[in-house]
Design a protein around this motif. Sequence first.
Motif, PDB file in Angstrom:
ATOM      1  N   ARG A   9      42.066  67.172  20.910  1.00 40.92           N
ATOM      2  CA  ARG A   9      40.904  66.956  21.133  1.00 40.92           C
ATOM      3  C   ARG A   9      39.646  66.485  20.329  1.00 40.92           C
ATOM      4  NH1 ARG A   9      39.956  72.933  21.485  1.00 40.92           N
ATOM      5  NH2 ARG A   9      41.350  72.842  19.216  1.00 40.92           N
ATOM      6  N   THR A  10      38.791  65.314  21.074  1.00 41.49           N
ATOM      7  CA  THR A  10      37.217  65.567  20.616  1.00 41.49           C
ATOM      8  C   THR A  10      36.540  66.099  19.843  1.00 41.49           C
ATOM      9  OG1 THR A  10      36.498  65.031  22.171  1.00 41.49           O
ATOM     10  CG2 THR A  10      37.699  62.964  21.886  1.00 41.49           C
ATOM     11  N   LEU A  11      35.918  65.894  18.905  1.00 37.84           N
ATOM     12  CA  LEU A  11      34.891  67.110  17.768  1.00 37.84           C
ATOM     13  C   LEU A  11      33.895  67.465  18.856  1.00 37.84           C
ATOM     14  CD1 LEU A  11      34.137  65.107  14.715  1.00 37.84           C
ATOM     15  CD2 LEU A  11      35.720  66.688  15.059  1.00 37.84           C
ATOM     16  N   ARG A  12      34.111  66.678  19.970  1.00 31.72           N
ATOM     17  CA  ARG A  12      32.432  66.995  20.897  1.00 31.72           C
ATOM     18  C   ARG A  12      33.005  68.279  22.067  1.00 31.72           C
ATOM     19  NH1 ARG A  12      27.573  64.787  22.854  1.00 31.72           N
ATOM     20  NH2 ARG A  12      28.002  63.252  21.985  1.00 31.72           N
ATOM     21  N   GLU A  13      33.938  68.253  22.085  1.00 37.99           N
ATOM     22  CA  GLU A  13      34.936  68.687  22.508  1.00 37.99           C
ATOM     23  C   GLU A  13      35.331  70.096  22.544  1.00 37.99           C
ATOM     24  OE1 GLU A  13      38.653  67.063  25.712  1.00 37.99           O
ATOM     25  OE2 GLU A  13      39.069  66.354  23.486  1.00 37.99           O
ATOM     26  N   VAL A  14      35.270  70.768  21.216  1.00 38.26           N
ATOM     27  CA  VAL A  14      35.621  71.705  20.393  1.00 38.26           C
ATOM     28  C   VAL A  14      34.046  71.994  20.103  1.00 38.26           C
ATOM     29  CG1 VAL A  14      37.595  70.959  19.545  1.00 38.26           C
ATOM     30  CG2 VAL A  14      35.682  70.492  18.272  1.00 38.26           C
ATOM     31  N   GLY A  15      32.760  71.519  20.155  1.00 37.01           N
ATOM     32  CA  GLY A  15      31.644  72.180  20.106  1.00 37.01           C
ATOM     33  C   GLY A  15      31.373  71.578  18.686  1.00 37.01           C
ATOM     34  N   ILE A  16      31.658  70.390  17.760  1.00 35.00           N
ATOM     35  CA  ILE A  16      30.865  70.058  16.481  1.00 35.00           C
ATOM     36  C   ILE A  16      30.415  68.603  17.108  1.00 35.00           C
ATOM     37  CG2 ILE A  16      31.964  69.065  14.738  1.00 35.00           C
ATOM     38  CD1 ILE A  16      34.514  69.673  14.693  1.00 35.00           C
ATOM     39  N   HIS A  17      29.103  68.506  16.733  1.00 39.37           N
ATOM     40  CA  HIS A  17      27.892  67.763  17.147  1.00 39.37           C
ATOM     41  C   HIS A  17      27.272  67.388  16.254  1.00 39.37           C
ATOM     42  CE1 HIS A  17      28.640  68.556  21.409  1.00 39.37           C
ATOM     43  NE2 HIS A  17      28.685  70.061  21.202  1.00 39.37           N
ATOM     44  N   PRO A  18      26.343  65.858  15.864  1.00 43.83           N
ATOM     45  CA  PRO A  18      25.807  65.536  14.968  1.00 43.83           C
ATOM     46  C   PRO A  18      25.109  66.332  14.408  1.00 43.83           C
ATOM     47  CG  PRO A  18      25.584  64.035  16.567  1.00 43.83           C
ATOM     48  CD  PRO A  18      26.660  64.852  17.343  1.00 43.83           C
ATOM     49  N   GLY A  19      24.799  66.618  13.040  1.00 42.20           N
ATOM     50  CA  GLY A  19      23.573  67.457  12.617  1.00 42.20           C
ATOM     51  C   GLY A  19      23.795  69.269  11.944  1.00 42.20           C
ATOM     52  N   ASN A  20      25.598  69.457  12.501  1.00 40.84           N
ATOM     53  CA  ASN A  20      26.075  70.622  12.411  1.00 40.84           C
ATOM     54  C   ASN A  20      26.713  70.555  11.641  1.00 40.84           C
ATOM     55  OD1 ASN A  20      27.931  71.065  15.756  1.00 40.84           O
ATOM     56  ND2 ASN A  20      25.511  71.341  14.922  1.00 40.84           N
ATOM     57  N   THR A  21      26.078  71.869  10.933  1.00 38.94           N
ATOM     58  CA  THR A  21      27.240  72.168   9.869  1.00 38.94           C
ATOM     59  C   THR A  21      28.121  73.262   9.599  1.00 38.94           C
ATOM     60  OG1 THR A  21      25.096  71.646   8.041  1.00 38.94           O
ATOM     61  CG2 THR A  21      26.792  73.283   6.629  1.00 38.94           C
TER      62      THR A  21
END
Length: 244
Positions: A224-236
Motif C-alpha cells: 500500500r502507498t503512504l497516502r493509502e494508510v494516511g501518511i501525508h506530507p507534513g506529518n510526524t
Amino acid sequence: MSDISSFGATAKGLAKNPIGIIALFIVLIYGFAALTLGFNPKLEFWERVPLVWFLVLFPVAVLALFGWLVSQHHEKLYAPSDFRTDDIFLKKSQISEKREADFQASNEELDRKILEIVNRLSKEQLEPEKIAKQVAKEVKDATTFIVDGRAFLGRPDAVFTYPIAAFETLGALTDEVYFKLSKSVRPFQYGTTWVLRNESTGDVIRTLRMLTATPPGQPLTDIRTLREVGIHPGNTLVVEPPPC
C-alpha cells in the motif's frame, strides 16, 4: 551452419526482454560497422574516418545512455517473464500506478499551496527574501514528513526527515525505519515491539502484518502507498511501543 543457428538462438533469447533487445541492437549495429570497415577494401580514407569515430564513440554513448536508463527507468527494463510469478509482476505494476497517482496528487497540492502562500505574502508586502524563505519552508513541509524516534531510542538526535516520494510503499518505509532502529529491535517485529503513530491524528499505522495477524519474524510485504494508510506530507510519525 551451427554458428548461424547458435546466433539465432541467442538472438531469440535476448529478444524476450527490453534489456536483451537493447543488447541485440547494439551488437548488430557495432558488428555491421566493424565488418564494413574491416572487410571493405574499396573504402577511401575520407569514408573510413566517420566509421572509425563511430566505433570509438559508440560504446561511450551506449554506456552513458544505459546508465541513464538504469538510474531513471530501471523498472521498465524487465519483461513479465523476468519475475518469478505473475503476481509479483502485477503487484509491481500496481505499485507503479499508485505511485504515479500519488505523485500527481502531491504535485497538484504543492502547486496550490505555493500559489496560496505567494498570494498571501504578497498582500502583506513582505520583502522578497522573506517571501522566498517562507515559500521554501512551505515547500519542504509539503514534500517531506518526519519520523521521530527520540523517545523510543533515548537519543535526542533520532529525528529523521524523509521526502514523501522516497517510498513507493508502506513496506519500504517500515524497512527504512527498522534499519534506524535495528540495534533496538529484531527484524519483522513491526506491530509487536514497535509501531509508528501519526502525531496529528493519534492513529497507529497498521501494516498488513497487523491487519492479518501474521506472526512476527516472518517477511510480509505491504504494497500500500503512504497516502493509502494516511501518511501525508507534513506529518510526524512517532516511533513507540505498540499499544496494549
